[in-house]
Design a protein around this motif. Structure first.
Motif, PDB file in Angstrom:
ATOM      1  N   VAL A 171      31.587  63.595   5.412  1.00  0.00           N
ATOM      2  CA  VAL A 171      30.379  63.887   6.009  1.00  0.00           C
ATOM      3  C   VAL A 171      30.438  64.596   7.222  1.00  0.00           C
ATOM      4  N   THR A 172      29.798  65.738   7.351  1.00  0.00           N
ATOM      5  CA  THR A 172      29.680  66.326   8.817  1.00  0.00           C
ATOM      6  C   THR A 172      28.297  66.612   9.003  1.00  0.00           C
ATOM      7  N   VAL A 173      27.752  66.155  10.130  1.00  0.00           N
ATOM      8  CA  VAL A 173      26.392  66.426  10.664  1.00  0.00           C
ATOM      9  C   VAL A 173      26.645  67.708  11.522  1.00  0.00           C
ATOM     10  N   HIS A 174      25.295  68.491  11.283  1.00  0.00           N
ATOM     11  CA  HIS A 174      25.319  69.657  12.104  1.00  0.00           C
ATOM     12  C   HIS A 174      24.190  69.898  13.117  1.00  0.00           C
ATOM     13  N   ALA A 175      24.420  70.650  14.170  1.00  0.00           N
ATOM     14  CA  ALA A 175      23.514  70.630  15.130  1.00  0.00           C
ATOM     15  C   ALA A 175      21.917  71.100  14.870  1.00  0.00           C
ATOM     16  N   ASP A 209      20.127  58.413   2.619  1.00  0.00           N
ATOM     17  CA  ASP A 209      19.764  57.304   3.151  1.00  0.00           C
ATOM     18  C   ASP A 209      20.362  56.420   4.300  1.00  0.00           C
ATOM     19  N   SER A 210      21.765  57.125   4.285  1.00  0.00           N
ATOM     20  CA  SER A 210      22.365  56.235   5.339  1.00  0.00           C
ATOM     21  C   SER A 210      22.085  57.037   6.746  1.00  0.00           C
ATOM     22  N   LEU A 211      22.085  58.432   6.757  1.00  0.00           N
ATOM     23  CA  LEU A 211      21.551  58.938   8.057  1.00  0.00           C
ATOM     24  C   LEU A 211      20.215  59.181   8.528  1.00  0.00           C
ATOM     25  N   GLY A 212      19.428  58.744   7.626  1.00  0.00           N
ATOM     26  CA  GLY A 212      17.896  58.927   8.041  1.00  0.00           C
ATOM     27  C   GLY A 212      17.354  60.401   8.011  1.00  0.00           C
ATOM     28  N   GLU A 240      29.952  55.856   8.640  1.00  0.00           N
ATOM     29  CA  GLU A 240      30.934  55.968   9.709  1.00  0.00           C
ATOM     30  C   GLU A 240      30.379  57.043  10.562  1.00  0.00           C
ATOM     31  N   VAL A 241      29.736  57.976  10.289  1.00  0.00           N
ATOM     32  CA  VAL A 241      29.210  59.051  11.150  1.00  0.00           C
ATOM     33  C   VAL A 241      28.077  58.484  11.837  1.00  0.00           C
ATOM     34  N   VAL A 244      18.640  52.832  15.915  1.00  0.00           N
ATOM     35  CA  VAL A 244      18.390  53.208  14.505  1.00  0.00           C
ATOM     36  C   VAL A 244      18.228  54.533  14.232  1.00  0.00           C
ATOM     37  N   ALA A 245      18.543  55.088  12.876  1.00  0.00           N
ATOM     38  CA  ALA A 245      18.591  56.301  12.345  1.00  0.00           C
ATOM     39  C   ALA A 245      17.270  56.430  11.443  1.00  0.00           C
TER      40      ALA A 245
END
Lengths: 176, 577
Positions: free
Chosen positions: B464-468, B495-498, B539-540, B560-561
């Motif tokens: 999983v990669t999160v972008h700007a 669900d994990s990253l909100g 993990e992210v 929290v997210a």
């Protein structure tokens, strides 16, 4: 549950109830979709679909006109439900659902057809339970000439290597 | 888990009609040539002459190849069963089933290729054929591979020292056919092979309708002695697999060989008629014997299975030795079990997997013989099952064949099905119709089953990669072909990253961007791929929370997210988006 016409051997699926357990359910709609599709394919194996070769090896069921794949019109509405027993083997507690309904539906429908004829003395019908097969079983039962569902297996089994004596083929561990 | 997406009915993100589908047959490639196979009309014959002269002279035809021209090593599809019976992708010397490919036409258009197929003149000397797997194992049957000495592709039995039926009050027996079925995916097989230049990153790019792109890449690289990293396999939209699109099929290797010889892109999109002989499943014969006590409890099972292993030792025939044996005991306490299986070579089309692959066959055999036991003892079929179920307090449970069951409550599921059905009322209606002598009778059938899902175990790639811009990309080594992973896996990440499900990009099925992957089959994807993606997302998130805690000088436990932001819970001003 099926209805069997004793005069024609035609089988009509009336109700189909599947209770599957794929552990924790992530998206109930997608689980239900897998149950529906799996049940349709499994019922099709129980009642209609069959690849047929003649003695010379010519494929007789070579088109979708000959290979009796059902449409929605041939099937009943499905009643699907789930029990949720999460597995301890992965963090999400999920189990697979892709093939479940296929596994359960074929024998349930086959058993229903035999059950419908059990009062006549019928004890077994091979897959698929086509009208021809069902009608023959009814006729044989009514005339007291039902065949024994058992016959001795071919002699090849006596000469097979004992398990573990030779390396096992990869297919023993096939996962698909 | 308050507010969790998990367990909610999120609509499939895959089903929006945008006219942007990428099925192999939709792919536009400059200079693309089309393949059409010349197939044997006979089930078993010696090839005495092939004359491609008229086909080669036809308009639009670029080439016609036979086995002699392409010299592709013989190979298996998906799983090896018997190396003596490996299949030449184009027939060498003889054909072994009606539909066996003998030559391939390469032409400028599909129509030109199809027309030229009719012009390839092949002489055959017919040989006796055998299509019934039991007849194939009998003495004197026509042999598929003379060097093998018989039509037994593989087989194994348990030792004779245990009689599983000893001590039974009643034994019920049946020979049961679990018929051959066709896989019939909505989209048939299809492949487009695009050669690259010497300096390109990829020597070959293969777009193919498959369940397992990495497996196909690895098998093709091995067969053609290529560096797997320079072979890119992309599985675009795929219209269903059901077990029939796993591994390197003969048509795949022919397409790759033709593209390499010509150094031009080639494509093959299977016709429905071809697909009807491309992959079959099931095709087992069971000899089942069940020993019972008068009270309906099981004493033991003796199972002997003949699997149809087609003309080239297809893995479907050997599934009897694997998954069917592994699931032979089903949901029951079976004190003794003896199992034997033989895979027979016949003059028939490939037999492989079909939705369940050996496990439905075991359930059908066991549930049928269980009902025969119930009938013999005049016990209700639901009741005889209850008397034999593995009980919830017995898990984890190890079966007679060594399969370990993690969890289950079989009576719970059966009783729920009976409650939903109104079982007692149905039985009453069945009896009423019988007593009234009606000609339309009712049948009520039950099946209790357990199966292995994700049975190959192992791991799966997930990232999983999160972008700007607040979106995220999930990459995974499974390969959805209709199952809805783009939705399910996006739910896990969202669900994990909100973040919203719509903010998750989903990437799969391309060996250039997914380093490894087991693909999709055996009901494995959510267990292995889903857990991998979820672990990556978690993990992210953990790293983001640590970073936010440090920047905000807050305790990481307070971070929290939610709503696309990470920050101190309940303090809107103290967060990052």
């Amino acid at each position: 549950m099926v209805e069997v016409d004793l005069d024609t051997g035609h089988v009509t699926p009336l109700r189909h109830i599947a209770v599957d357990d794929c552990g924790r359910v992530l998206n109930p709609m997608i689980v239900e979709g897998q149950q529906h599709g799996g049940a349709a394919q499994g019922i099709a194996q129980a009642l209609w679909e069959q690849v047929v070769y003649d003695a010379e090896g010519t494929l007789l069921s070579a088109t979708l006109a000959d290979y009796a794949m059902p449409s929605a019109a041939d099937l009943c509405s499905f009643e699907v439900a789930n029990t949720e027993t999460p597995t301890p083997l992965n963090p999400l507690g999920v189990k697979g659902i892709g093939e479940s309904a296929t596994v359960g539906s074929t024998p349930a429908v086959q058993n229903a057809v035999v059950d419908a004829l059990s009062h006549l003395g019928v004890r077994h019908l091979d897959l698929p339970c086509t009208p021809q097969r069902v009608w023959r079983a009814i006729r044989d039962a009514e005339s007291g000439t039902l065949a024994d569902p058992w016959r001795e297996p071919p002699p090849v089994f006596a000469t097979l290597p004992v398990r573990g004596a030779a390396p096992a083929p990869e297919a023993e561990g096939a996962d698909i | 888990m308050a507010g969790s997406l998990i367990g909610t009915q999120v609509r499939r993100v895959e089903d929006r009609l945008r006219g942007a589908s990428t099925y192999v047959g939709n792919l536009q490639v400059d200079g693309l040539l089309q393949l059409a196979f010349v197939r044997s009309p006979l089930a078993h014959a010696t090839i005495t002459r092939i004359d491609a002269g008229a086909a080669l002279a036809a308009p639009g035809v670029v080439s016609v190849y036979t086995a002699h021209d392409l010299r592709i090593p013989r190979h298996h599809t998906f799983v090896r069963v018997n190396d003596t019976c490996l299949r030449p992708p184009l027939a060498e010397g003889k054909v072994r089933f009606a539909g066996d490919a003998v030559a391939v036409v390469v032409a400028e258009t599909v129509a030109a290729a199809a027309d030229a197929v009719e012009l390839v003149d092949i002489d055959y000397e017919p040989l006796p054929a055998v299509t019934d797997p039991e007849a194939a194992l009998a003495d004197g049957a026509p042999l598929q591979f003379e060097e093998l000495g018989s039509n037994l592709a593989a087989g194994a039995r348990d030792p004779d020292d245990v009689d599983p039926l000893a001590g039974a009050d009643v034994v019920v027996r049946a020979r049961m056919e679990n018929q051959r079925v066709a896989v019939v995916p909505m989209e048939g097989n299809a492949i487009t092979v695009v050669p690259g230049g010497e300096d390109d990153e990829h020597q070959l790019t293969v777009h193919v309708s498959t369940q397992m792109p990495h497996l196909l890449r690895n098998d093709a690289a091995r067969l053609f002695e290529l560096d797997p990293q320079r072979l890119r396999v992309v599985s675009p939209h795929v219209g269903g697999g059901f077990g029939g699109k796993a591994g390197l099929a003969p048509e795949h290797s022919v397409a790759i060989a033709a593209a390499r010889v010509l150094d031009r892109p080639v494509s093959w999109v299977e016709t429905r008629s071809e697909n009807m002989t491309a992959m079959h499943g099931r095709a087992q014969i069971h000899y089942a014997e069940l020993g019972l006590r008068h009270d309906g409890t099981m004493v033991g099972l003796r199972i002997r299975v003949v699997g149809d292993s087609d003309a080239y030792a297809g893995f479907g025939g050997a599934l009897a030795m694997g998954p069917t044996r592994v699931m032979a005991q089903g949901v029951y306490r079976v004190p003794a079990l003896s199992f034997a299986a033989a895979a027979a070579l016949t003059n028939t089309a490939p037999v492989g997997a079909f939705r369940g692959a050996g496990r439905p066959e075991a359930a059908a055999m066991l549930e049928r013989i269980m009902d025969m036991g119930a009938m013999a003892l005049e016990i209700d079929p639901a009741e005889i099952r209850r008397r034999n179920f593995i009980r919830p307090d017995q898990f984890p449970f190890t079966t007679e064949v060594g399969t370990s069951y993690d969890s289950g409550d079989y009576a719970l599921a059966l009783d729920e099905a009976l409650r939903l059905g109104g079982y007692d009322e149905l039985r009453a209606e069945q009896a009423r119709r019988r007593e009234a002598g009606e000609r339309r009778v009712l049948g009520i059938g039950l099946c209790s089953y357990v199966e292995i899902t994700g049975g190959g175990g192992g791991g799966e790639f997930g990232a999983v990669t999160v972008h700007a811009d607040g979106t995220a990309t999930a990459r995974v080594g499974t390969s959805a072909h209709g199952q809805g992973h783009a939705t399910s896996f996006a739910m896990l990440v969202a669900d994990s990253l909100g973040i919203d499900v719509g903010s998750v990009h989903f990437v799969q099925s391309d060996t250039a961007v997914i380093p490894t992957g087991g693909g999709t089959g055996g009901s494995r994807s959510l267990q292995l791929g889903g857990n991998a993606v979820r672990a990556a997302a978690d993990e992210v998130l953990e790293r983001a929370r640590e970073l936010a805690a440090s920047l905000l000088e807050a305790d990481v436990d307070d971070i929290v997210a939610a709503d696309g932001r990470v920050g101190v819970g309940g303090v809107p001003g103290r967060s990052f988006g």
